[in-house]
Design a protein around this motif. Structure first.
Motif, PDB file in Angstrom:
ATOM      1  N   THR A  13       0.844  -1.205   0.000  1.00 35.42           N
ATOM      2  CA  THR A  13       0.000   0.000   0.000  1.00 35.42           C
ATOM      3  C   THR A  13       0.872   1.245   0.000  1.00 35.42           C
ATOM      4  O   THR A  13       0.615   2.201  -0.736  1.00 35.42           O
ATOM      5  CB  THR A  13      -0.944   0.009   1.218  1.00 35.42           C
ATOM      6  OG1 THR A  13      -1.798  -1.135   1.150  1.00 35.42           O
ATOM      7  CG2 THR A  13      -1.780   1.272   1.262  1.00 35.42           C
ATOM      8  N   ARG A  14       1.921   1.231   0.790  1.00 33.80           N
ATOM      9  CA  ARG A  14       2.801   2.405   0.847  1.00 33.80           C
ATOM     10  C   ARG A  14       3.561   2.582  -0.465  1.00 33.80           C
ATOM     11  O   ARG A  14       3.790   3.708  -0.915  1.00 33.80           O
ATOM     12  CB  ARG A  14       3.734   2.302   2.053  1.00 33.80           C
ATOM     13  CG  ARG A  14       2.952   2.423   3.359  1.00 33.80           C
ATOM     14  CD  ARG A  14       3.840   2.591   4.559  1.00 33.80           C
ATOM     15  NE  ARG A  14       4.502   1.394   5.014  1.00 33.80           N
ATOM     16  CZ  ARG A  14       4.001   0.529   5.893  1.00 33.80           C
ATOM     17  NH1 ARG A  14       2.808   0.722   6.407  1.00 33.80           N
ATOM     18  NH2 ARG A  14       4.699  -0.527   6.260  1.00 33.80           N
ATOM     19  N   ARG A  15       3.937   1.487  -1.092  1.00 31.33           N
ATOM     20  CA  ARG A  15       4.587   1.604  -2.408  1.00 31.33           C
ATOM     21  C   ARG A  15       3.615   2.183  -3.428  1.00 31.33           C
ATOM     22  O   ARG A  15       4.002   3.008  -4.265  1.00 31.33           O
ATOM     23  CB  ARG A  15       5.128   0.237  -2.863  1.00 31.33           C
ATOM     24  CG  ARG A  15       6.312  -0.244  -2.041  1.00 31.33           C
ATOM     25  CD  ARG A  15       7.037  -1.414  -2.678  1.00 31.33           C
ATOM     26  NE  ARG A  15       6.190  -2.559  -2.969  1.00 31.33           N
ATOM     27  CZ  ARG A  15       5.972  -3.582  -2.146  1.00 31.33           C
ATOM     28  NH1 ARG A  15       6.522  -3.587  -0.937  1.00 31.33           N
ATOM     29  NH2 ARG A  15       5.203  -4.591  -2.518  1.00 31.33           N
ATOM     30  N   LYS A  16       2.364   1.788  -3.351  1.00 33.65           N
ATOM     31  CA  LYS A  16       1.337   2.331  -4.262  1.00 33.65           C
ATOM     32  C   LYS A  16       1.140   3.827  -4.004  1.00 33.65           C
ATOM     33  O   LYS A  16       0.990   4.614  -4.948  1.00 33.65           O
ATOM     34  CB  LYS A  16       0.026   1.557  -4.072  1.00 33.65           C
ATOM     35  CG  LYS A  16      -1.145   2.107  -4.834  1.00 33.65           C
ATOM     36  CD  LYS A  16      -1.028   1.908  -6.329  1.00 33.65           C
ATOM     37  CE  LYS A  16      -2.311   2.374  -7.011  1.00 33.65           C
ATOM     38  NZ  LYS A  16      -2.179   2.512  -8.424  1.00 33.65           N
ATOM     39  N   ILE A  17       1.156   4.241  -2.746  1.00 35.49           N
ATOM     40  CA  ILE A  17       1.032   5.666  -2.424  1.00 35.49           C
ATOM     41  C   ILE A  17       2.182   6.443  -3.057  1.00 35.49           C
ATOM     42  O   ILE A  17       1.983   7.503  -3.654  1.00 35.49           O
ATOM     43  CB  ILE A  17       0.979   5.896  -0.894  1.00 35.49           C
ATOM     44  CG1 ILE A  17      -0.355   5.375  -0.332  1.00 35.49           C
ATOM     45  CG2 ILE A  17       1.174   7.375  -0.552  1.00 35.49           C
ATOM     46  CD1 ILE A  17      -0.428   5.349   1.184  1.00 35.49           C
ATOM     47  N   LEU A  18       3.389   5.907  -2.964  1.00 33.81           N
ATOM     48  CA  LEU A  18       4.542   6.573  -3.585  1.00 33.81           C
ATOM     49  C   LEU A  18       4.373   6.651  -5.095  1.00 33.81           C
ATOM     50  O   LEU A  18       4.706   7.674  -5.707  1.00 33.81           O
ATOM     51  CB  LEU A  18       5.841   5.850  -3.218  1.00 33.81           C
ATOM     52  CG  LEU A  18       6.266   5.960  -1.754  1.00 33.81           C
ATOM     53  CD1 LEU A  18       7.454   5.047  -1.480  1.00 33.81           C
ATOM     54  CD2 LEU A  18       6.584   7.400  -1.385  1.00 33.81           C
ATOM     55  N   GLU A  19       3.848   5.590  -5.700  1.00 33.83           N
ATOM     56  CA  GLU A  19       3.584   5.605  -7.144  1.00 33.83           C
ATOM     57  C   GLU A  19       2.603   6.726  -7.492  1.00 33.83           C
ATOM     58  O   GLU A  19       2.788   7.437  -8.482  1.00 33.83           O
ATOM     59  CB  GLU A  19       3.018   4.258  -7.606  1.00 33.83           C
ATOM     60  CG  GLU A  19       4.024   3.139  -7.656  1.00 33.83           C
ATOM     61  CD  GLU A  19       5.019   3.285  -8.788  1.00 33.83           C
ATOM     62  OE1 GLU A  19       4.649   3.786  -9.863  1.00 33.83           O
ATOM     63  OE2 GLU A  19       6.177   2.900  -8.582  1.00 33.83           O
ATOM     64  N   LEU A  20       1.557   6.881  -6.679  1.00 31.00           N
ATOM     65  CA  LEU A  20       0.572   7.940  -6.920  1.00 31.00           C
ATOM     66  C   LEU A  20       1.209   9.328  -6.821  1.00 31.00           C
ATOM     67  O   LEU A  20       0.855  10.230  -7.580  1.00 31.00           O
ATOM     68  CB  LEU A  20      -0.575   7.841  -5.910  1.00 31.00           C
ATOM     69  CG  LEU A  20      -1.509   6.646  -6.047  1.00 31.00           C
ATOM     70  CD1 LEU A  20      -2.429   6.551  -4.845  1.00 31.00           C
ATOM     71  CD2 LEU A  20      -2.319   6.764  -7.336  1.00 31.00           C
ATOM     72  N   LEU A  21       2.138   9.479  -5.891  1.00 29.27           N
ATOM     73  CA  LEU A  21       2.752  10.780  -5.671  1.00 29.27           C
ATOM     74  C   LEU A  21       3.824  11.120  -6.711  1.00 29.27           C
ATOM     75  O   LEU A  21       4.277  12.261  -6.774  1.00 29.27           O
ATOM     76  CB  LEU A  21       3.336  10.864  -4.253  1.00 29.27           C
ATOM     77  CG  LEU A  21       2.301  10.835  -3.129  1.00 29.27           C
ATOM     78  CD1 LEU A  21       2.993  10.791  -1.767  1.00 29.27           C
ATOM     79  CD2 LEU A  21       1.362  12.036  -3.223  1.00 29.27           C
ATOM     80  N   LYS A  22       4.208  10.144  -7.526  1.00 23.68           N
ATOM     81  CA  LYS A  22       5.186  10.431  -8.582  1.00 23.68           C
ATOM     82  C   LYS A  22       4.665  11.492  -9.537  1.00 23.68           C
ATOM     83  O   LYS A  22       5.437  12.271 -10.084  1.00 23.68           O
ATOM     84  CB  LYS A  22       5.522   9.160  -9.375  1.00 23.68           C
ATOM     85  CG  LYS A  22       6.541   8.304  -8.720  1.00 23.68           C
ATOM     86  CD  LYS A  22       7.018   7.098  -9.496  1.00 23.68           C
ATOM     87  CE  LYS A  22       6.495   6.857 -10.859  1.00 23.68           C
ATOM     88  NZ  LYS A  22       7.007   5.632 -11.486  1.00 23.68           N
ATOM     89  N   SER A  23       3.354  11.539  -9.718  1.00 19.12           N
ATOM     90  CA  SER A  23       2.772  12.497 -10.668  1.00 19.12           C
ATOM     91  C   SER A  23       2.573  13.879 -10.060  1.00 19.12           C
ATOM     92  O   SER A  23       2.154  14.801 -10.747  1.00 19.12           O
ATOM     93  CB  SER A  23       1.443  11.965 -11.205  1.00 19.12           C
ATOM     94  OG  SER A  23       0.499  11.851 -10.151  1.00 19.12           O
ATOM     95  N   GLY A  24       2.855  14.027  -8.766  1.00 20.54           N
ATOM     96  CA  GLY A  24       2.727  15.331  -8.123  1.00 20.54           C
ATOM     97  C   GLY A  24       2.060  15.224  -6.763  1.00 20.54           C
ATOM     98  O   GLY A  24       1.594  14.157  -6.363  1.00 20.54           O
TER      99      GLY A  24
END
Length: 89
Positions: A13-24
């Motif tokens: 879940t935390r890795r997915k959150i980081l993926e989401l934040l890659k776009s801003g």
């Protein structure tokens, strides 16, 4: 510090959150919309990421925006590269 970083990254879940934040940067609500879990659970994951230094937050008006702290990722990558290089010798 690396121990906290690796622990934080161990959770999908935390890795997915980081993926989401890659776009801003995003608010907790925007992040939470991508998951089927409570706001409290999202806040818990954000707290762990923040403690590990992987994200930072900034209050803008009534919202808190979260964004990736790339310097910690760079430090981790540097550690991994040095670790691999030491084992090649």
């Amino acid at each position: 510090m690396i121990q906290d970083t690796l622990k934080a990254l161990s959770d999908p879940t935390r890795r997915k959150i980081l993926e989401l934040l890659k776009s801003g940067s995003k608010t907790a609500g925007e992040i939470g919309e991508q998951f089927k879990m409570t706001g409290a659970t999202i806040s818990h994951h954000l707290s762990i990421l923040k403690k590990a230094g992987l994200i930072q937050d900034e209050k803008k008006g009534t919202y808190i925006f979260y964004e990736i702290n790339t310097s910690v990722m760079e430090d981790l990558l540097s550690w991994v590269v040095n670790f691999i290089g030491e084992n090649d010798e």
